[in-house]
Design an enzyme around this catalytic site. Structure first.
Site, mmCIF file in Angstrom:
data_model
loop_
_atom_site.group_PDB
_atom_site.id
_atom_site.type_symbol
_atom_site.label_atom_id
_atom_site.label_comp_id
_atom_site.label_asym_id
_atom_site.label_seq_id
_atom_site.Cartn_x
_atom_site.Cartn_y
_atom_site.Cartn_z
ATOM 1 N N GLU A 129 0.862 -1.192 0.000
ATOM 2 C CA GLU A 129 0.000 0.000 0.000
ATOM 3 C C GLU A 129 0.896 1.240 0.000
ATOM 4 O OE1 GLU A 129 -2.536 2.533 -0.472
ATOM 5 O OE2 GLU A 129 -3.528 0.597 -0.124
ATOM 6 N N ASP A 169 -7.846 1.077 -7.074
ATOM 7 C CA ASP A 169 -8.265 2.378 -7.602
ATOM 8 C C ASP A 169 -8.904 2.174 -8.980
ATOM 9 O OD1 ASP A 169 -8.457 5.006 -8.566
ATOM 10 O OD2 ASP A 169 -6.649 5.617 -7.492
ATOM 11 N N THR A 179 -14.072 -5.001 3.892
ATOM 12 C CA THR A 179 -13.191 -3.850 4.063
ATOM 13 C C THR A 179 -14.001 -2.582 4.326
ATOM 14 O OG1 THR A 179 -13.154 -3.175 1.736
ATOM 15 C CG2 THR A 179 -11.643 -4.933 2.386
ATOM 16 N N ASP A 223 5.483 1.237 -5.122
ATOM 17 C CA ASP A 223 4.733 0.644 -6.226
ATOM 18 C C ASP A 223 4.884 -0.878 -6.190
ATOM 19 O OD1 ASP A 223 3.752 -0.215 -8.737
ATOM 20 O OD2 ASP A 223 4.372 1.642 -9.706
ATOM 21 N N LYS A 279 -12.569 7.699 -14.929
ATOM 22 C CA LYS A 279 -12.620 8.409 -16.205
ATOM 23 C C LYS A 279 -11.955 7.574 -17.296
ATOM 24 C CE LYS A 279 -12.649 13.051 -14.195
ATOM 25 N NZ LYS A 279 -11.941 14.353 -14.103
ATOM 26 N N TYR A 317 -13.752 0.087 2.727
ATOM 27 C CA TYR A 317 -14.184 0.622 1.445
ATOM 28 C C TYR A 317 -15.524 0.030 1.032
ATOM 29 C CZ TYR A 317 -14.416 1.708 -3.492
ATOM 30 O OH TYR A 317 -14.840 2.152 -4.715
ATOM 31 N N GLU A 318 -15.676 -1.275 1.177
ATOM 32 C CA GLU A 318 -16.943 -1.917 0.813
ATOM 33 C C GLU A 318 -18.130 -1.304 1.540
ATOM 34 O OE1 GLU A 318 -17.052 -6.398 0.507
ATOM 35 O OE2 GLU A 318 -15.038 -6.086 1.330
#
Length: 230
Positions: free
Chosen positions: A86, A135, A209, A113, A139, A211-212
């Site tokens: 991360e 991520d 998580t 990375d 767009k 995020y979920e």
């Protein structure tokens, strides 16, 4: 050092956010150096030796967010070593807090990375990979920044053992469609789904998580399970 003109397109956004608390900063300053995966290809020839007690299996989680999935899996699988990647420093700090609180010894962290880490790992060393809610770069002009690209799948195929498992999850329809297409086009990955519930229902060993819970995507989460061919 890589020539900047030939560096891979960045697959993540910002790496910093709100200032860390004093405790979080202390963990980053003092605990992270002890748990950080060395950026040393020679040391990574034997990745199981990164841990205090050599684990039986080795997993990699890519983009762990707040780290709750990493710490839950590490606690549930004490004989497994987890390499957790991360770049977002607040997420790293949260994961360090869980590691300290739960006294976990089977997690090692990479805060650069992940493609650099994968490039240094030896062939066929990983038993499992998690890529959970990466991520989405929603767009269309940014889709090239998504982590699921043919060259990265090539890299993962190299470091996964034959028969090893890979789980990809997203709640963004366009990413689900694109990622599944890329996995199916790659000869090294075999999709394990037989019916719709195999991707619509969270796997039994999944840990939800943060995020979920926020439900930021445009679809309910989907979970794609693949095995490394061979």
């Amino acid at each position: 050092m890589q020539n900047p003109q030939h560096s891979p397109i960045r697959s993540f956004g910002r790496t910093g956010g709100r200032p860390l608390s004093a405790r979080q900063q202390s963990l980053v300053d003092n605990l992270l150096p002890r748990l950080r995966v060395p950026a040393d290809k020679e040391a990574l020839k034997t990745p199981l030796q990164l841990f205090e007690t050599a684990p039986q299996t080795l997993w990699l989680e890519i983009g762990f967010g707040g780290g709750e999935h990493v710490s839950a899996q590490a606690e549930a699988n004490p004989d497994t070593g987890i390499l957790a990647s991360e770049v977002f420093v607040e997420g790293v700090a949260k994961c360090l807090s869980d590691i300290e609180e739960k006294k976990l010894t089977n997690v090692r962290l990479w805060d650069e990375d992940v493609r650099e880490l994968v490039a240094m790992l030896p062939d066929a060393c990983l038993d499992r990979v998690f890529i959970l809610f990466p991520d989405p770069w929603p767009k269309k002009k940014h889709h090239k920044r998504r982590i699921i690209q043919p060259d990265f799948l090539d890299a993962l195929a190299r470091v996964l053992k034959p028969g090893a498992a890979l789980r990809f999850a997203t709640d963004v329809r366009s990413y689900a469609d694109e990622a599944l297409h890329r996995f199916l086009q790659h000869p090294a990955f075999i999709w394990q789904a037989d019916r719709a519930d195999d991707w619509r229902v969270p796997p039994a060993d999944h840990f939800t998580t943060r995020y979920e819970v926020k439900k930021l995507g445009d679809i309910d989460p989907v979970f794609f399970e693949f095995n490394r061919d061979g």
